[in-house]
Scaffold this motif. Structure first.
Motif, mmCIF file in Angstrom:
data_model
loop_
_atom_site.group_PDB
_atom_site.id
_atom_site.type_symbol
_atom_site.label_atom_id
_atom_site.label_comp_id
_atom_site.label_asym_id
_atom_site.label_seq_id
_atom_site.Cartn_x
_atom_site.Cartn_y
_atom_site.Cartn_z
ATOM 1 N N ASN A 120 0.923 -1.281 -0.016
ATOM 2 C CA ASN A 120 -0.024 -0.097 -0.074
ATOM 3 C C ASN A 120 0.685 1.387 -0.064
ATOM 4 N N LEU A 121 1.595 1.319 -1.003
ATOM 5 C CA LEU A 121 2.658 2.502 -0.902
ATOM 6 C C LEU A 121 1.903 3.732 -1.965
ATOM 7 N N ALA A 122 2.182 4.815 -1.084
ATOM 8 C CA ALA A 122 1.715 6.015 -1.516
ATOM 9 C C ALA A 122 2.822 7.278 -2.021
ATOM 10 N N PRO A 123 2.575 8.150 -2.820
ATOM 11 C CA PRO A 123 3.517 9.180 -3.160
ATOM 12 C C PRO A 123 4.319 9.417 -2.209
ATOM 13 N N ARG A 124 3.987 9.648 -0.971
ATOM 14 C CA ARG A 124 5.301 10.070 0.133
ATOM 15 C C ARG A 124 5.951 8.921 0.634
ATOM 16 N N HIS A 125 5.522 7.613 0.215
ATOM 17 C CA HIS A 125 6.784 6.673 0.459
ATOM 18 C C HIS A 125 7.683 6.475 -0.796
ATOM 19 N N LEU A 126 7.262 6.938 -1.958
ATOM 20 C CA LEU A 126 8.297 7.130 -2.972
ATOM 21 C C LEU A 126 9.230 8.030 -2.535
ATOM 22 N N SER A 127 8.978 9.290 -2.117
ATOM 23 C CA SER A 127 9.767 10.151 -1.700
ATOM 24 C C SER A 127 10.849 9.804 -0.713
ATOM 25 N N LEU A 128 10.334 9.238 0.374
ATOM 26 C CA LEU A 128 10.839 8.638 1.460
ATOM 27 C C LEU A 128 12.022 7.618 0.943
ATOM 28 N N LEU A 129 11.281 6.718 0.226
ATOM 29 C CA LEU A 129 12.384 5.745 -0.325
ATOM 30 C C LEU A 129 13.522 6.119 -1.134
ATOM 31 N N SER A 130 13.179 7.353 -1.954
ATOM 32 C CA SER A 130 14.054 7.871 -2.938
ATOM 33 C C SER A 130 15.196 8.597 -2.077
ATOM 34 N N TYR A 131 14.785 9.066 -0.787
ATOM 35 C CA TYR A 131 16.130 9.750 -0.148
ATOM 36 C C TYR A 131 16.715 8.824 0.548
ATOM 37 N N LEU A 132 16.429 7.571 0.786
ATOM 38 C CA LEU A 132 17.151 6.499 1.438
ATOM 39 C C LEU A 132 17.961 6.036 0.330
ATOM 40 N N LEU A 133 17.378 5.637 -0.898
ATOM 41 C CA LEU A 133 18.095 4.909 -1.988
ATOM 42 C C LEU A 133 19.313 5.776 -2.301
ATOM 43 N N PHE A 134 19.046 7.293 -2.664
ATOM 44 C CA PHE A 134 20.011 8.038 -3.370
ATOM 45 C C PHE A 134 21.252 8.906 -2.163
ATOM 46 N N ASP A 135 20.516 8.907 -0.913
ATOM 47 C CA ASP A 135 21.387 9.552 0.116
ATOM 48 C C ASP A 135 21.866 8.581 1.107
ATOM 49 N N GLY A 136 21.307 7.278 1.330
ATOM 50 C CA GLY A 136 21.818 6.223 2.120
ATOM 51 C C GLY A 136 20.720 6.415 3.484
ATOM 52 N N PRO A 137 21.400 5.628 4.418
ATOM 53 C CA PRO A 137 20.517 5.773 5.871
ATOM 54 C C PRO A 137 20.807 6.911 6.349
ATOM 55 N N MET A 138 19.747 7.358 7.200
ATOM 56 C CA MET A 138 19.401 8.719 7.864
ATOM 57 C C MET A 138 18.410 8.377 9.033
ATOM 58 N N PRO A 139 18.858 9.489 9.906
ATOM 59 C CA PRO A 139 17.906 9.644 10.984
ATOM 60 C C PRO A 139 16.611 10.003 10.720
ATOM 61 N N VAL A 140 15.480 9.630 11.499
ATOM 62 C CA VAL A 140 13.999 9.811 11.426
ATOM 63 C C VAL A 140 13.993 11.313 11.333
ATOM 64 N N ASN A 141 14.589 12.084 12.125
ATOM 65 C CA ASN A 141 14.311 13.658 12.099
ATOM 66 C C ASN A 141 14.897 14.221 10.647
ATOM 67 N N GLU A 142 16.069 13.623 10.221
ATOM 68 C CA GLU A 142 16.575 14.351 8.991
ATOM 69 C C GLU A 142 15.480 13.923 7.939
ATOM 70 N N LEU A 143 14.791 12.694 7.877
ATOM 71 C CA LEU A 143 13.958 12.423 6.806
ATOM 72 C C LEU A 143 12.681 13.240 7.099
ATOM 73 N N ALA A 144 12.271 13.434 8.118
ATOM 74 C CA ALA A 144 11.182 14.326 8.366
ATOM 75 C C ALA A 144 11.412 15.748 7.741
ATOM 76 N N ALA A 145 12.476 16.124 7.987
ATOM 77 C CA ALA A 145 13.085 17.610 7.642
ATOM 78 C C ALA A 145 12.872 17.707 6.096
ATOM 79 N N ARG A 146 13.615 16.583 5.630
ATOM 80 C CA ARG A 146 13.546 16.787 4.089
ATOM 81 C C ARG A 146 11.980 16.334 3.238
ATOM 82 N N LEU A 147 11.279 15.751 4.032
ATOM 83 C CA LEU A 147 10.092 15.293 3.429
ATOM 84 C C LEU A 147 8.926 16.609 3.981
ATOM 85 N N GLU A 148 9.339 17.403 4.936
ATOM 86 C CA GLU A 148 8.803 18.525 5.261
ATOM 87 C C GLU A 148 7.370 17.948 6.090
#
Length: 163
Positions: A48-76
């Motif tokens: 049940n993936l949505a567009p917001r999942h695509l953005s989250l997965l893109s950050y992790l795939l392109f930029d590698g592992p990161m903290p939850v707070n950094e993901l939140a900041a990037r995803l706004e």
């Protein structure tokens, strides 16, 4: 009107502001419709993936592992929103969470090492990445930067959160 006579159809065609607005108002619904029809790889369909999942997965795939707070900041979005998304995708085996050894209070998120799942995520993102590559290759670095800034400005304006 044939395509070669439409404003902006030639490689060197200049557009007035109104011509550019018209062109974008016509193309954006088609882009949105195509994005909605993008097939999710079989391996990921049950998640049940949505567009917001695509953005989250893109950050992790392109930029590698990161903290939850950094993901939140990037995803706004709020960290709690990311935590919920990560928790859901972790239970499904898409993501893995681990404690940051340097700061035990932080959680680091990464895409699973499961080859089949990771390959499916890469395949899902590849089509869009390849299309952007073909579109951007014909532009100069300055033109690419301007395009990205323009789209970001448009997104802010449409969402009503312009600075």
């Amino acid at each position: 009107m044939s395509k070669e006579h439409e404003p902006g159809s030639g490689p060197e065609a200049a557009l007035s502001t109104d011509q550019a607005i018209r062109a974008m108002l016509l193309v954006m619904p088609r882009v949105a419709a195509r994005l909605k029809r993008t097939r999710i790889p079989e391996r990921l369909r049950s998640f049940n993936l949505a567009p917001r999942h695509l953005s989250l997965l893109s950050y992790l795939l392109f930029d590698g592992p990161m903290p939850v707070n950094e993901l939140a900041a990037r995803l706004e979005v709020a960290p709690t929103t990311v935590s919920l998304m990560v928790g859901d995708l972790s239970r499904q085996g898409v993501l893995e969470r681990r404690t940051d050894p340097a700061d035990r209070r932080r959680t680091i998120v990464t895409i699973t090492e499961d080859v089949e799942t990771r390959s499916a995520i890469e395949a899902w993102l590849a089509h869009g990445a390849n299309a952007w590559r073909r579109a951007f290759e014909q532009l100069t670095p300055d033109q690419r930067a301007m395009f990205v800034r323009t789209i970001e400005t448009y997104e802010r304006e449409v969402s009503g959160s312009a600075d």
